[in-house]
Motif scaffolding. Sequence first.
Motif, PDB file in Angstrom:
ATOM      1  N   SER A 534       0.838  -1.196   0.000  1.00  0.00           N
ATOM      2  CA  SER A 534       0.000   0.000   0.000  1.00  0.00           C
ATOM      3  C   SER A 534       0.875   1.249   0.000  1.00  0.00           C
ATOM      4  O   SER A 534       2.055   1.207   0.352  1.00  0.00           O
ATOM      5  CB  SER A 534      -0.937   0.008   1.216  1.00  0.00           C
ATOM      6  N   VAL A 535       0.267   2.379  -0.376  1.00  0.00           N
ATOM      7  CA  VAL A 535       1.035   3.609  -0.598  1.00  0.00           C
ATOM      8  C   VAL A 535       0.404   4.777   0.141  1.00  0.00           C
ATOM      9  O   VAL A 535      -0.802   5.031   0.024  1.00  0.00           O
ATOM     10  CB  VAL A 535       1.121   3.939  -2.101  1.00  0.00           C
ATOM     11  N   HIS A 536       1.247   5.479   0.901  1.00  0.00           N
ATOM     12  CA  HIS A 536       0.880   6.783   1.440  1.00  0.00           C
ATOM     13  C   HIS A 536       1.565   7.825   0.563  1.00  0.00           C
ATOM     14  O   HIS A 536       2.790   7.835   0.429  1.00  0.00           O
ATOM     15  CB  HIS A 536       1.336   6.933   2.888  1.00  0.00           C
ATOM     16  N   VAL A 565      -4.944   3.968  -9.446  1.00  0.00           N
ATOM     17  CA  VAL A 565      -4.166   3.134  -8.523  1.00  0.00           C
ATOM     18  C   VAL A 565      -4.803   3.186  -7.144  1.00  0.00           C
ATOM     19  O   VAL A 565      -5.698   3.992  -6.880  1.00  0.00           O
ATOM     20  CB  VAL A 565      -2.692   3.595  -8.443  1.00  0.00           C
ATOM     21  N   GLU A 566      -4.325   2.320  -6.265  1.00  0.00           N
ATOM     22  CA  GLU A 566      -4.839   2.279  -4.897  1.00  0.00           C
ATOM     23  C   GLU A 566      -3.875   3.005  -3.962  1.00  0.00           C
ATOM     24  O   GLU A 566      -2.679   2.717  -3.947  1.00  0.00           O
ATOM     25  CB  GLU A 566      -5.016   0.829  -4.438  1.00  0.00           C
ATOM     26  N   LEU A 567      -4.419   3.934  -3.186  1.00  0.00           N
ATOM     27  CA  LEU A 567      -3.653   4.678  -2.191  1.00  0.00           C
ATOM     28  C   LEU A 567      -4.273   4.434  -0.824  1.00  0.00           C
ATOM     29  O   LEU A 567      -5.499   4.433  -0.684  1.00  0.00           O
ATOM     30  CB  LEU A 567      -3.653   6.173  -2.508  1.00  0.00           C
ATOM     31  N   SER A 568      -3.434   4.228   0.185  1.00  0.00           N
ATOM     32  CA  SER A 568      -3.965   4.036   1.540  1.00  0.00           C
ATOM     33  C   SER A 568      -4.265   5.366   2.208  1.00  0.00           C
ATOM     34  O   SER A 568      -5.162   5.470   3.043  1.00  0.00           O
ATOM     35  CB  SER A 568      -2.973   3.243   2.383  1.00  0.00           C
ATOM     36  N   HIS A 666     -13.242   9.070  -2.019  1.00  0.00           N
ATOM     37  CA  HIS A 666     -12.749   7.784  -2.524  1.00  0.00           C
ATOM     38  C   HIS A 666     -12.436   6.815  -1.377  1.00  0.00           C
ATOM     39  O   HIS A 666     -11.778   5.785  -1.590  1.00  0.00           O
ATOM     40  CB  HIS A 666     -11.483   7.999  -3.362  1.00  0.00           C
ATOM     41  N   ASN A 667     -12.911   7.149  -0.168  1.00  0.00           N
ATOM     42  CA  ASN A 667     -12.669   6.314   1.018  1.00  0.00           C
ATOM     43  C   ASN A 667     -11.176   6.114   1.286  1.00  0.00           C
ATOM     44  O   ASN A 667     -10.734   5.051   1.718  1.00  0.00           O
ATOM     45  CB  ASN A 667     -13.362   4.947   0.877  1.00  0.00           C
ATOM     46  N   VAL A 668     -10.418   7.160   1.008  1.00  0.00           N
ATOM     47  CA  VAL A 668      -8.984   7.161   1.291  1.00  0.00           C
ATOM     48  C   VAL A 668      -8.736   8.169   2.403  1.00  0.00           C
ATOM     49  O   VAL A 668      -9.293   9.274   2.393  1.00  0.00           O
ATOM     50  CB  VAL A 668      -8.168   7.537   0.034  1.00  0.00           C
TER      51      VAL A 668
END
Length: 675
Positions: A534-536, A565-568, A666-668
Amino acid sequence: MLAYARPGDTVHISEMFRLVRGNQHILDVLDVLHRDRLALRIHDGAFSAMHLTARHPRTDELLSTVKFMVQTLAAAGELQRELTYDGLRAAEAKGNKGGRRPAVTAAKTDGVRTAYLEKAQCLDRVFMCPNGIGASSSSPVLADGCLVYEYSACKCSWSVRTGVLLNRPFRPPASGDEMTLKVLLANAPNPTDNRNASNYACYPHIGIIQLATATREALGDRVEIRVVDGGISNTETVQRAVRAFAPDVVGVSALTPTYSEALKVAETAKTCGAKVVLGDDHAIFFPEMILRNRPQIDYVIANDGGEIPFVELIRALIDNTSMSEVSSLAYRHEGQVHLNPAPKYALSLRNTIPDLSFIEDVIDVYADNYRTQFGHLHGHQVRPVTVNNARGCENGYKRCTYCSIADLTVNTGDPRGFWKTIDQYNREHGINLFFEVYDSFTASPRYVDALIDATPPHLKRRIDDGELQVMVYARALGLTKRNNVDKLRRLGVTRANIGLDAADPEMLEAQRKNKTTGETNLEAIRMLNKAGISVHASYIAGAPGERPETLDRTIAGIRQMLSEVELSSVEFSRFIPLPNSPAWDLLVDYERPNFFKSTAEIDDYLAALGITVTREGREEMFARFGDQDLLDIDELGAFWADNFTHISEKYALERIGEVDEMVSAHNVRTGNNVG
């Protein structure tokens, strides 16, 4: 031993592998010897005939012949140790105890130790010899704490086995009972409304725990130590702890944003009669100015590696010896401020694991804070902690415009020490999430490879099973090279914190991102996603020359990231110029820049961004910020936006608010300094 030695001393070792292990460790030690101006004498073994400290007269680098011989003989030494270990295991299997028999009996060792402590027959120092105990005030003396030297009273001479030959006399302890110094170490709280800040509250401040551990190991019962982390409390809580403990010495760790609270803690400590020591980045930036301006501060340690200087300081206070011998120390003497030389310390020579028992009663507080914010990223309960076995950044030679880290020189510790720390913390405290706060984990490919090679099999199994996890900082450009993402996965990395900073190419250039582009950033995150990491992501609004259209492009880039992409978590913050950064050269150190080559280069840099600063403007900047150790962060931010960007601070904050709403949709997770 090397920490005790001073310039001009000679390090004596029986043979090289009594001091070091492996090729890189040898080279690190040779660098330390050269840096600290220490001579080396090896009494036995293959290295004894070599002049290992020989360097090229022009480049000051180790001679290539020395490097070649070190690599060759180090390989032979590794083989020798393997054969030795095989022999020891075979002896153990037969019920025998391997190893060399003691040259000196335990009774004689006890006699020497007792004589030294009681100062019997001793002027400067007691030495050991097979024939008895002797001492000579006219002889050179040896490093404190060593009982393997020989002194022959009958021959009126001594010989060295292993240790440091000093060029100064050793001062014995004062007579009578040894005093116990009460020491409180505190991390200054965040001043923002004096509430918990998420960048501190999830992980222990490992630096003050490291100081506490090193001090206790060096001084034992001569110190009583307490640790208070302001990151999970507030200033009033730290002040109450000071009053309750009534310490003799209070050490406070302060960054530029937390310095105001550090001064409040220092004031409380002074009213309680304590000596106050300031350390960490802000102290390193302004050691002499702080002592001139702040009577509540007695000492400043101006070194990124503060463990050795702090131990030296505490020892000097206990023994009532001169402060002139304490490395990296700023102090007052006879109405003047003095600053002692600050050597650099190699992390590879440090083997102290910060003892979490100092904060055992609050470890669950960090865990609860982390679970509240980031528990959704894990499929099990986590207990986090920070580790710091390496420092530095591959962009250190041309640091990012906003970066104010004291020292970005790549400085890596022993890879085995990294795994030993993880193993110990997991077994003793149930820690299963380790945040390695190495400024950029991709800065040293050799270190990353060494970590992989050194991974113990039992920990590797637990990493593969997801029981142990690691977090790191990394640069996007570094992640796209050398198969680094796969290497992170093999090391158990499940989350990477990346400073993306901008999506506009002009702003990336303005922030000195060293060939990083928006495409590079996107590629790096795709690679991390594919590896299950995962990415911050963090961004900055208000870089030098920022305009509404450049900010629009960065926000469009964030929108693209969220869709592809997916970001935490995403952090979007305003630009704040801090001391010891290229931005500080633009704002204050224009006449004597630290990171730009000259004032002409600064003028060209600003002109390319459409920024002009008049002479009168320069004078105003220096008057407001140039001779100040206490800086108002809000004032700095507003002044920066008005003078070095084409947007207002209000506009930047409004756009940051827009991004926060977009990210949350985006629930991030979002916010300043998350993670």
